[in-house]
Write a protein that holds these residues in place. Structure first.
Motif, mmCIF file in Angstrom:
data_model
loop_
_atom_site.group_PDB
_atom_site.id
_atom_site.type_symbol
_atom_site.label_atom_id
_atom_site.label_comp_id
_atom_site.label_asym_id
_atom_site.label_seq_id
_atom_site.Cartn_x
_atom_site.Cartn_y
_atom_site.Cartn_z
ATOM 1 N N ASP A 2 0.745 -1.077 0.224
ATOM 2 C CA ASP A 2 0.090 0.010 0.008
ATOM 3 C C ASP A 2 0.907 1.187 -0.013
ATOM 4 N N ASP A 3 1.844 1.311 -0.985
ATOM 5 C CA ASP A 3 2.904 2.241 -0.831
ATOM 6 C C ASP A 3 3.000 3.053 -2.312
ATOM 7 N N PRO A 4 1.821 4.116 -2.534
ATOM 8 C CA PRO A 4 1.766 4.581 -3.752
ATOM 9 C C PRO A 4 3.006 5.386 -4.283
ATOM 10 N N LYS A 5 3.537 6.075 -3.206
ATOM 11 C CA LYS A 5 4.806 6.743 -3.645
ATOM 12 C C LYS A 5 5.978 5.935 -4.019
ATOM 13 N N GLY A 6 6.261 4.677 -3.331
ATOM 14 C CA GLY A 6 7.247 3.733 -3.890
ATOM 15 C C GLY A 6 6.754 3.006 -4.943
ATOM 16 N N ALA A 7 5.349 2.961 -5.329
ATOM 17 C CA ALA A 7 4.998 2.395 -6.518
ATOM 18 C C ALA A 7 5.308 3.462 -7.609
ATOM 19 N N ALA A 8 5.036 4.602 -7.289
ATOM 20 C CA ALA A 8 5.400 5.635 -8.449
ATOM 21 C C ALA A 8 6.885 5.613 -8.824
ATOM 22 N N ASP A 9 7.596 5.695 -7.858
ATOM 23 C CA ASP A 9 9.148 5.659 -7.863
ATOM 24 C C ASP A 9 9.609 4.309 -9.023
ATOM 25 N N ASN A 10 8.982 3.444 -8.375
ATOM 26 C CA ASN A 10 9.541 2.149 -9.199
ATOM 27 C C ASN A 10 8.694 1.949 -10.555
ATOM 28 N N GLY A 11 7.426 2.586 -10.881
ATOM 29 C CA GLY A 11 7.088 2.721 -12.150
ATOM 30 C C GLY A 11 8.147 3.523 -13.050
ATOM 31 N N LYS A 12 8.495 4.513 -12.518
ATOM 32 C CA LYS A 12 9.700 5.443 -13.424
ATOM 33 C C LYS A 12 10.802 4.440 -13.663
ATOM 34 N N LEU A 13 11.161 3.647 -12.618
ATOM 35 C CA LEU A 13 12.388 2.782 -12.971
ATOM 36 C C LEU A 13 12.061 1.648 -14.038
ATOM 37 N N LEU A 14 10.951 1.152 -13.780
ATOM 38 C CA LEU A 14 10.341 0.191 -14.805
ATOM 39 C C LEU A 14 10.394 0.898 -16.254
ATOM 40 N N LEU A 15 9.765 1.955 -16.220
ATOM 41 C CA LEU A 15 9.746 2.701 -17.871
ATOM 42 C C LEU A 15 11.217 2.863 -18.190
ATOM 43 N N ALA A 16 12.245 3.284 -17.406
ATOM 44 C CA ALA A 16 13.587 3.328 -17.905
ATOM 45 C C ALA A 16 14.181 1.904 -18.299
ATOM 46 N N SER A 17 13.654 0.767 -17.414
ATOM 47 C CA SER A 17 13.958 -0.372 -17.657
ATOM 48 C C SER A 17 13.638 -0.979 -19.158
ATOM 49 N N PHE A 18 12.520 -0.571 -19.693
ATOM 50 C CA PHE A 18 11.850 -0.839 -20.833
ATOM 51 C C PHE A 18 12.703 -0.020 -21.957
ATOM 52 N N ASN A 19 13.024 1.287 -21.734
ATOM 53 C CA ASN A 19 13.767 2.043 -22.493
ATOM 54 C C ASN A 19 15.135 1.849 -22.658
ATOM 55 N N ARG A 20 15.714 1.208 -21.953
ATOM 56 C CA ARG A 20 17.101 0.472 -22.052
ATOM 57 C C ARG A 20 17.322 -0.851 -22.944
ATOM 58 N N PHE A 21 16.062 -1.337 -23.136
ATOM 59 C CA PHE A 21 16.151 -2.669 -23.776
ATOM 60 C C PHE A 21 16.657 -2.462 -25.365
ATOM 61 N N ASP A 22 17.576 -2.923 -25.593
ATOM 62 C CA ASP A 22 18.495 -2.876 -27.052
ATOM 63 C C ASP A 22 17.556 -4.028 -27.988
ATOM 64 N N THR A 23 16.869 -3.725 -29.009
ATOM 65 C CA THR A 23 16.525 -4.775 -29.815
ATOM 66 C C THR A 23 17.234 -5.042 -31.081
ATOM 67 N N LYS A 24 18.552 -4.607 -31.221
ATOM 68 C CA LYS A 24 19.306 -4.984 -32.286
ATOM 69 C C LYS A 24 19.608 -6.431 -32.497
ATOM 70 N N ASN A 25 19.541 -6.958 -31.535
ATOM 71 C CA ASN A 25 19.817 -8.450 -31.578
ATOM 72 C C ASN A 25 18.708 -9.727 -31.806
ATOM 73 N N LEU A 26 17.485 -8.696 -31.815
ATOM 74 C CA LEU A 26 16.165 -9.556 -32.129
ATOM 75 C C LEU A 26 15.962 -9.543 -33.786
ATOM 76 N N ASN A 27 15.268 -11.025 -33.986
ATOM 77 C CA ASN A 27 14.781 -10.995 -35.405
ATOM 78 C C ASN A 27 13.811 -10.024 -35.640
ATOM 79 N N ALA A 28 13.319 -9.955 -36.818
ATOM 80 C CA ALA A 28 12.081 -8.941 -37.090
ATOM 81 C C ALA A 28 10.770 -9.493 -36.334
ATOM 82 N N LYS A 29 10.327 -10.618 -36.483
ATOM 83 C CA LYS A 29 9.214 -11.052 -35.581
ATOM 84 C C LYS A 29 9.378 -10.817 -34.174
#
Length: 199
Positions: free
Chosen positions: A77-104
């Protein structure tokens, strides 16, 4: 006296030789150790046997860790902590490098990531609205589940289910522990739910 001098010289020669050999063994040992243990900064990857393409599992693990931290804040029940971790999760998705993935794989990943980033962003922007964060977490959990189905995980995970979440329609979440800690109900009904499957 001459014997003492010769003995001292011989002893010095032996010590220098031994010291050099020890240095070589230490260098050799460090080289082997460095080859066997990848550093945290190294790219850990696995090969998809079907397509032969390389899947960057370190990026997937980064996303899973960020998601689990977010899930735990909602369960507490920690909305502030959830918000902070939501931002970190967004950053994790943004770091994902797709160059080694095939087209599909790239298309599927981008479909998942675009949706997940939107939900992570909403959770991150609403640090005072716990129920709103939980609404977005329902959809975010589906995205993370799809990501795990696509790439797998290098750790044991559990897919849990709460029948009361999502306005009584039910919803899943991913957990690192077998015990139920419900992010949709928090302290109201922390142990409500069941394990549906293991990854």
């Amino acid at each position: 006296m001459k014997n003492i001098m010769l003995s001292a010289i011989a002893m010095a020669f032996i010590m220098v030789s031994c010291n050099q050999k020890n240095k070589e063994e230490v260098v050799k040992s460090e080289t082997v150790k460095n080859q066997e243990e990848p550093k945290a900064t190294d790219t850990v990857a696995k090969t998809d046997n079907i397509s032969g393409s390389v899947v960057p599992s370190d990026y997937v693990n980064d996303i899973i860790i960020s998601y689990i931290n977010l899930k735990n804040k909602l369960a507490n029940d920690d909305p502030k902590g959830a918000a902070d971790n939501g931002k970190l999760l967004l950053a994790s998705f943004n770091r994902f490098d797709t160059k080694n993935l095939n087209a599909k794989q790239k298309k599927e990943y981008l479909d998942i990531a675009d949706d997940a980033k939107e939900h992570a962003e909403h959770i991150g922007a609403n640090g005072d609205k716990l129920e709103h964060q939980r609404e977005h977490f329902v959809l975010l959990s589906k995205d993370v589940n799809d990501l795990i189905k696509m790439f797998g995980s290098n750790r044991k995970l559990y897919q849990d289910y709460c029948p009361m979440a999502n306005e009584g329609k039910g919803a899943i979440w991913i957990s690192e522990i077998e015990n139920i800690k419900n992010p949709y109900q928090g302290s109201k009904m922390l142990t409500c739910g069941s394990v549906k499957k293991t990854y």
